[in-house]
Design a protein around this motif. Structure first.
Motif, mmCIF file in Angstrom:
data_model
loop_
_atom_site.group_PDB
_atom_site.id
_atom_site.type_symbol
_atom_site.label_atom_id
_atom_site.label_comp_id
_atom_site.label_asym_id
_atom_site.label_seq_id
_atom_site.Cartn_x
_atom_site.Cartn_y
_atom_site.Cartn_z
ATOM 1 N N VAL A 147 1.014 -1.447 -0.105
ATOM 2 C CA VAL A 147 0.008 0.104 -0.161
ATOM 3 C C VAL A 147 0.765 1.298 0.095
ATOM 4 C CG1 VAL A 147 -2.190 1.214 1.404
ATOM 5 C CG2 VAL A 147 -1.926 -0.838 1.364
ATOM 6 N N HIS A 148 0.619 2.149 -0.983
ATOM 7 C CA HIS A 148 1.311 3.637 -1.398
ATOM 8 C C HIS A 148 1.213 4.452 -0.169
ATOM 9 C CE1 HIS A 148 2.942 7.422 -3.843
ATOM 10 N NE2 HIS A 148 3.728 6.919 -2.656
ATOM 11 N N ALA A 149 -0.075 4.594 -0.042
ATOM 12 C CA ALA A 149 -0.772 5.295 1.373
ATOM 13 C C ALA A 149 -1.265 5.077 1.891
ATOM 14 C CB ALA A 149 -0.837 6.240 0.661
ATOM 15 N N GLU A 150 -0.649 4.062 3.280
ATOM 16 C CA GLU A 150 -1.754 3.563 4.175
ATOM 17 C C GLU A 150 -3.318 4.447 4.764
ATOM 18 O OE1 GLU A 150 -3.610 1.423 5.970
ATOM 19 O OE2 GLU A 150 -2.681 -0.515 4.838
ATOM 20 N N THR A 151 -4.075 4.545 4.925
ATOM 21 C CA THR A 151 -5.132 5.615 4.939
ATOM 22 C C THR A 151 -5.434 4.939 6.636
ATOM 23 O OG1 THR A 151 -6.154 5.498 3.094
ATOM 24 C CG2 THR A 151 -7.326 6.456 4.379
ATOM 25 N N SER A 152 -4.840 3.890 6.881
ATOM 26 C CA SER A 152 -5.454 3.716 8.247
ATOM 27 C C SER A 152 -4.186 4.039 9.366
ATOM 28 C CB SER A 152 -5.632 1.770 8.175
ATOM 29 O OG SER A 152 -4.623 1.276 8.357
ATOM 30 N N ALA A 177 -3.207 2.551 -4.368
ATOM 31 C CA ALA A 177 -2.638 3.813 -4.749
ATOM 32 C C ALA A 177 -4.027 4.962 -4.136
ATOM 33 C CB ALA A 177 -2.091 5.119 -5.759
ATOM 34 N N VAL A 178 -4.621 4.039 -3.353
ATOM 35 C CA VAL A 178 -6.507 4.794 -3.376
ATOM 36 C C VAL A 178 -6.156 6.110 -2.346
ATOM 37 C CG1 VAL A 178 -8.519 4.408 -2.333
ATOM 38 C CG2 VAL A 178 -7.680 2.114 -2.708
ATOM 39 N N THR A 179 -5.773 6.324 -2.001
ATOM 40 C CA THR A 179 -5.141 7.633 -1.080
ATOM 41 C C THR A 179 -4.045 8.063 -1.605
ATOM 42 O OG1 THR A 179 -6.222 7.116 1.083
ATOM 43 C CG2 THR A 179 -4.341 8.588 1.184
ATOM 44 N N SER A 180 -2.748 7.980 -2.603
ATOM 45 C CA SER A 180 -1.425 8.350 -2.975
ATOM 46 C C SER A 180 -2.150 9.523 -4.274
ATOM 47 C CB SER A 180 -0.829 7.145 -2.675
ATOM 48 O OG SER A 180 -0.969 6.193 -3.766
ATOM 49 N N LEU A 181 -3.409 9.136 -4.726
ATOM 50 C CA LEU A 181 -3.158 9.266 -5.906
ATOM 51 C C LEU A 181 -3.843 10.566 -6.345
ATOM 52 C CD1 LEU A 181 -3.038 8.547 -9.319
ATOM 53 C CD2 LEU A 181 -5.084 8.696 -9.316
ATOM 54 N N GLY A 182 -3.435 11.771 -6.866
ATOM 55 C CA GLY A 182 -3.253 13.377 -6.875
ATOM 56 C C GLY A 182 -3.159 13.568 -5.761
ATOM 57 N N GLY A 183 -2.934 12.998 -4.636
ATOM 58 C CA GLY A 183 -2.438 13.861 -3.007
ATOM 59 C C GLY A 183 -0.048 14.247 -3.408
ATOM 60 N N VAL A 184 -0.168 12.857 -3.499
ATOM 61 C CA VAL A 184 1.505 12.725 -3.217
ATOM 62 C C VAL A 184 1.974 12.212 -4.605
ATOM 63 C CG1 VAL A 184 1.934 12.513 -0.240
ATOM 64 C CG2 VAL A 184 1.380 10.253 -2.448
ATOM 65 N N ILE A 193 5.507 0.144 -11.876
ATOM 66 C CA ILE A 193 4.705 -0.158 -10.665
ATOM 67 C C ILE A 193 3.601 -0.735 -12.393
ATOM 68 C CG2 ILE A 193 2.602 0.249 -10.084
ATOM 69 C CD1 ILE A 193 4.178 2.818 -8.376
ATOM 70 N N ASP A 194 4.021 -1.944 -11.888
ATOM 71 C CA ASP A 194 3.133 -3.431 -13.100
ATOM 72 C C ASP A 194 1.349 -2.834 -12.358
ATOM 73 O OD1 ASP A 194 5.249 -4.520 -14.213
ATOM 74 O OD2 ASP A 194 5.757 -4.831 -12.287
ATOM 75 N N ALA A 195 1.147 -2.886 -11.387
ATOM 76 C CA ALA A 195 -0.483 -3.105 -11.045
ATOM 77 C C ALA A 195 -1.112 -2.059 -10.123
ATOM 78 C CB ALA A 195 -1.035 -4.725 -11.139
ATOM 79 N N ILE A 196 -1.721 -1.149 -11.144
ATOM 80 C CA ILE A 196 -1.565 -0.140 -9.743
ATOM 81 C C ILE A 196 -3.497 -0.119 -9.884
ATOM 82 C CG2 ILE A 196 -1.696 1.668 -11.261
ATOM 83 C CD1 ILE A 196 -0.008 3.199 -8.768
ATOM 84 N N TYR A 197 -3.932 0.493 -8.798
ATOM 85 C CA TYR A 197 -5.422 0.768 -8.693
ATOM 86 C C TYR A 197 -5.770 2.002 -7.292
ATOM 87 C CZ TYR A 197 -5.242 -2.037 -4.286
ATOM 88 O OH TYR A 197 -4.456 -2.440 -2.748
#
Ligand code: PLP
Length: 380
Positions: A147-152, A177-184, A193-197
């Motif tokens: 997890v790139h940005a661990e929201t918990s 990258a649920v929380t990272s995209l657009g923020g960092v 990166i091969d697979a990202i969501y």
């Protein structure tokens, strides 16, 4: 016959959303969503989808052809990556430093693969040295998932370093990258990166319910060389691509898979267009700047951050609840008196921390000021 219930139209209040998501939605995005629904194979809609694809590619910084939005929330993006790429019997190294790493592990187990778990403390970033040791100990591992940005917890892991390690050990990477995209900072192609969501409702400030996903050519090769069909019909990307591929002037190539969430896709198109207009780097900087303003105020209230400054997410600020303070009581007052939502602690941090989101449209001075004023008044 069951009597018809008498129910009024639902009119939600206007809240300020400063939790872990959903975040405040851009007014332009809400407006886009209410535009007329057209057919999902209408040539104008197909042209909009082509633009949407290029906007997702920009946000991810990738030229991957297999880039699209899954018609379901971030959790479905996560599942899309695991069910398409991982086959029963394979080994996946899964990094777990919070709630979402554990969910990745569960996804691995459910496809019948073996998860090798690399644990780090809640609030810490994934430790590349631990990952390297696991890669060396398991040369037969096929994937590294993290997890790139661990929201918990609010911790940011070094995706670039982790992907470089995975490449050295011939592993494909699956990145949340649920929380990272657009923020960092996030650079899918440059970092390998091969697979990202991701998800629509965090730093993209779009309505919830969509998950941008991208697969590298190597991930697509892995998908194409599967020995067994993807177990999930709905998430099977070999089928979905029939709908997302093709161009506006080559409509014939697009085949019906499922009815696209037409209006939600207008919303995503608008939120990504706003991001592109602002510029990714400017958006990353805005999140960093607003974090600094929040940090000064929070520390002024005598409240401590959970995550060390070096690995702290600007868009998700986990802070310790001060001694003797009623967690739920404070959040209730914020909601009722200030229309302000902040997040409760999750998992190991439940009852111990609050999570203050500065995501997308929410990463603004007005929001930071409101949050600080409200917290100060409620705590006194
Ligand atoms: C929110 C979140 C998810 C799940 O997304 P949903 O849209 O709630 O399904 C997954 N991973 C991370 C890191 C998240 O923050």
């Amino acid at each position: 016959m069951l009597a018809a219930p008498k129910i009024n139209a639902f009119n939600p209040p206007r809240r300020t959303l400063m939790g872990p998501g959903p975040s405040d939605v851009y007014p332009e995005v809400l407006a886009a969503q209410s535009r007329p629904t057209i057919g999902h194979l209408d040539p104008l809609f197909v042209a909009m989808m082509d633009e949407l694809k290029s906007l997702i590619q920009y946000a991810f910084q990738t030229s991957n052809a297999m880039t699209l939005a899954v018609s379901a929330p971030g959790s479905a993006g996560m599942e899309t990556c695991f069910v398409n790429l991982v086959e029963a019997g394979e080994k996946v190294i899964v990094c777990r430093n919070g709630v979402f790493g554990e969910r990745m592990r569960q996804n691995v187990e459910r496809v019948g693969a073996t998860a090798i778990v690399v644990d780090n403390e809640w609030g810490e970033a994934v430790n590349p040295a631990d990952v390297e040791a696991a890669l060396k100990a398991h040369p037969d591992a096929k994937f590294l998932a993290f997890v790139h940005a661990e929201t918990s917890t609010g911790a940011l892991s070094d995706a670039k370093a982790l992907c470089a390690l995975a490449k050295q050990h011939n592993c494909l990477t699956i990145v949340d990258a649920v929380t990272s995209l657009g923020g960092v900072e996030l650079r899918v192609d440059e970092w390998g990166i091969d697979a990202i969501y991701s998800g629509s409702q965090k730093c993209l400030s779009c309505v919830p319910g969509l998950s941008p996903v991208s697969f590298s050519p190597a991930a697509v090769d892995k998908l194409k060389s599967r020995k067994t069909p993807v177990q999930s019909w709905f998430l099977d990307q070999t089928l979905v691509m029939g709908y997302w591929s093709g161009t506006a002037d080559n409509n014939a190539k697009r085949s019906y898979h499922h009815t696209a969430p037409v209006n939600a896709l207008y919303a995503l198109h608008e939120s990504l267009r706003l991001l592109a207009n602002e510029g990714l780097e400017a958006a990353w900087q805005r999140h960093a700047d607003m974090h600094q303003v929040l940090k000064q105020g929070i520390e002024g209230l005598g409240i401590q951050f959970v995550v060390d400054e070096s690995t702290r997410l600007p868009q998700l600020n986990a802070v310790y609840i001060p001694e003797g303070i009623d967690d739920a009581g404070v959040r209730k007052l914020l909601l009722e008196n200030y229309n302000l939502e902040i997040g409760a602690g999750l998992g190991a941090l439940a009852g111990k921390a609050w999570r203050i989101g500065l995501m997308g449209f929410g990463a603004r001075r007005e929001n930071v000021a409101l949050c600080l004023k409200a917290l100060e008044e409620v705590l006194n």
